[in-house]
Design a protein around this motif. Structure first.
Motif, mmCIF file in Angstrom:
data_model
loop_
_atom_site.group_PDB
_atom_site.id
_atom_site.type_symbol
_atom_site.label_atom_id
_atom_site.label_comp_id
_atom_site.label_asym_id
_atom_site.label_seq_id
_atom_site.Cartn_x
_atom_site.Cartn_y
_atom_site.Cartn_z
ATOM 1 N N UNK A 133 22.434 5.121 -46.519
ATOM 2 C CA UNK A 133 23.827 5.441 -46.820
ATOM 3 C C UNK A 133 24.085 5.994 -48.201
ATOM 4 N N UNK A 134 23.043 6.264 -48.960
ATOM 5 C CA UNK A 134 23.212 6.835 -50.298
ATOM 6 C C UNK A 134 22.421 8.121 -50.413
ATOM 7 N N UNK A 135 22.947 9.065 -51.185
ATOM 8 C CA UNK A 135 22.267 10.335 -51.385
ATOM 9 C C UNK A 135 21.539 10.326 -52.718
ATOM 10 N N UNK A 136 20.236 10.584 -52.650
ATOM 11 C CA UNK A 136 19.390 10.645 -53.840
ATOM 12 C C UNK A 136 19.076 12.111 -54.113
ATOM 13 N N UNK A 137 19.428 12.586 -55.297
ATOM 14 C CA UNK A 137 19.182 13.990 -55.653
ATOM 15 C C UNK A 137 18.031 14.088 -56.646
ATOM 16 N N UNK B 159 16.189 10.843 -44.720
ATOM 17 C CA UNK B 159 16.520 12.164 -44.202
ATOM 18 C C UNK B 159 16.497 13.149 -45.357
ATOM 19 N N UNK B 160 15.654 14.158 -45.231
ATOM 20 C CA UNK B 160 15.413 15.156 -46.283
ATOM 21 C C UNK B 160 16.241 16.400 -45.980
ATOM 22 N N UNK B 161 16.884 16.935 -47.027
ATOM 23 C CA UNK B 161 17.661 18.167 -46.865
ATOM 24 C C UNK B 161 17.268 19.170 -47.941
ATOM 25 N N UNK B 162 16.893 20.374 -47.500
ATOM 26 C CA UNK B 162 16.689 21.520 -48.378
ATOM 27 C C UNK B 162 17.662 22.601 -47.925
ATOM 28 N N UNK B 163 18.209 23.352 -48.878
ATOM 29 C CA UNK B 163 19.256 24.308 -48.500
ATOM 30 C C UNK B 163 19.433 25.375 -49.567
ATOM 31 N N UNK B 164 19.868 26.546 -49.129
ATOM 32 C CA UNK B 164 20.308 27.584 -50.054
ATOM 33 C C UNK B 164 21.752 27.272 -50.466
ATOM 34 N N UNK B 165 22.335 28.117 -51.302
ATOM 35 C CA UNK B 165 23.675 27.795 -51.827
ATOM 36 C C UNK B 165 24.809 28.382 -50.983
ATOM 37 N N UNK B 166 24.463 29.015 -49.851
ATOM 38 C CA UNK B 166 25.500 29.689 -49.076
ATOM 39 C C UNK B 166 26.542 28.766 -48.479
ATOM 40 N N UNK B 167 26.125 27.584 -48.018
ATOM 41 C CA UNK B 167 27.061 26.653 -47.385
ATOM 42 C C UNK B 167 28.099 26.166 -48.392
ATOM 43 N N UNK B 168 27.638 25.707 -49.554
ATOM 44 C CA UNK B 168 28.562 25.123 -50.539
ATOM 45 C C UNK B 168 29.410 26.187 -51.229
ATOM 46 N N UNK C 261 29.855 18.593 -49.648
ATOM 47 C CA UNK C 261 28.663 18.680 -48.813
ATOM 48 C C UNK C 261 27.889 17.362 -48.843
ATOM 49 N N UNK C 262 27.767 16.755 -50.018
ATOM 50 C CA UNK C 262 27.090 15.458 -50.137
ATOM 51 C C UNK C 262 27.806 14.402 -49.287
ATOM 52 N N UNK D 201 29.662 14.840 -46.772
ATOM 53 C CA UNK D 201 29.506 15.174 -45.359
ATOM 54 C C UNK D 201 28.154 14.703 -44.825
ATOM 55 N N UNK D 202 27.078 14.948 -45.580
ATOM 56 C CA UNK D 202 25.741 14.546 -45.141
ATOM 57 C C UNK D 202 25.627 13.027 -45.028
ATOM 58 N N UNK D 203 26.242 12.317 -45.949
ATOM 59 C CA UNK D 203 26.230 10.845 -45.878
ATOM 60 C C UNK D 203 26.990 10.372 -44.644
ATOM 61 N N UNK D 204 28.132 10.995 -44.378
ATOM 62 C CA UNK D 204 28.991 10.541 -43.279
ATOM 63 C C UNK D 204 28.379 10.796 -41.904
ATOM 64 N N UNK D 205 27.536 11.820 -41.781
ATOM 65 C CA UNK D 205 26.962 12.148 -40.473
ATOM 66 C C UNK D 205 25.531 11.637 -40.319
ATOM 67 N N UNK D 206 25.023 10.920 -41.322
ATOM 68 C CA UNK D 206 23.601 10.601 -41.347
ATOM 69 C C UNK D 206 23.145 9.675 -40.230
#
Length: 254
Positions: free
Chosen positions: A150-154, A183-192, A208-209, A211-216
């Protein structure tokens, strides 16, 4: 000679076919990581983003890259940068992400210097390797996000790209022990960077962060559906701002 509209469209379709040859099928990613997804939404027919995955013995390497521009120039650069990563790994036998990026930058600068050209275009990239329960990450201006319990580690990247750099620093490699369920996420900057919403603003990393936590807790295929739905609702009738590429991988075993 002036090209007709049909000829222009045909050339774009042909360029897309060429670019598609460097992109792994989603089924290939799912063969390696059954709980995973890829979202790949070019702004135009062809994209300045690309994703990449390779198996080397008991190590899996994967990346999301964002090359300068989009459309035809961006797509041409993806093919060049893809070749450089492959060359760094295969010809020089490198599997440590930071070393791969160091060599990729070295080759890129050398190629353009030999041709007497300036290096104005380049690539931002997030590159990972996983061996058993250990992840290694190196980034050129692109971070690594992991959602865990439930936490996002950057993990932040090295603040330089693969491009024109006078005195480049070595790319840092971070070592991260993995846990089951990460859960690992890699992404370009287009979404944000997509403009939209009621106030026509960028989506932004903070949203975006969240959102990823809420749907994890959802499966990865459902996460993909929810992310695409949120994007198109945010964009509305507005033009897509940039190419989009998001890779999500869930660790099922330690």
């Amino acid at each position: 000679m002036t090209l007709t509209q049909t000829e222009v469209f045909d050339s774009y379709r042909n360029a897309k076919r060429i670019q598609d040859t460097i992109l792994p099928a989603e089924s290939e990613i799912k063969r390696i990581y059954p709980e995973s997804f890829i979202i790949y939404l070019p702004k135009d027919t062809i994209s300045g983003d690309f994703y990449w995955i390779r198996e080397v013995n008991n190590t899996v390497l994967f990346a999301v890259a964002d090359c300068t521009g989009h459309g035809v120039p961006g797509a041409m650069l993806t093919v060049i940068c893809h070749r450089l990563i492959e060359k760094s790994m295969k010809e020089f036998g490198m599997v440590i992400p930071g070393h791969i990026l160091d060599k990729t930058l070295e080759i890129r600068l050398s190629d353009f210097k030999r041709n007497g050209q300036s290096v104005n275009d380049g690539m931002d990239i997030a590159l990972c390797s996983i061996t058993e329960d250990r992840l290694q990450f190196s980034g050129a201006n692109r971070p690594l996000w992991i959602v865990r319990e439930g936490k996002l580690i950057e993990t932040k990247p090295t603040r330089q790209g693969i491009g024109s750099i006078m005195n480049p620093d070595p790319f840092m490699t971070n070592v991260i022990p993995l846990q089951k369920g990460d859960t690992i996420y890699l992404f370009s900057d287009g979404y944000v960077d997509q403009f939209g919403g009621r106030k026509f603003k960028k989506y932004m990393s903070a949203q975006f962060k969240d959102q990823l936590i809420s749907i994890n807790s959802n499966t990865m295929s459902e996460q993909k559906r929810l992310l695409e739905k949120a994007f198109f609702e945010w964009k509305g009738e507005n033009e897509q701002t940039d190419d989009i590429c998001i890779l999500g991988i869930r660790i099922l075993e330690k």
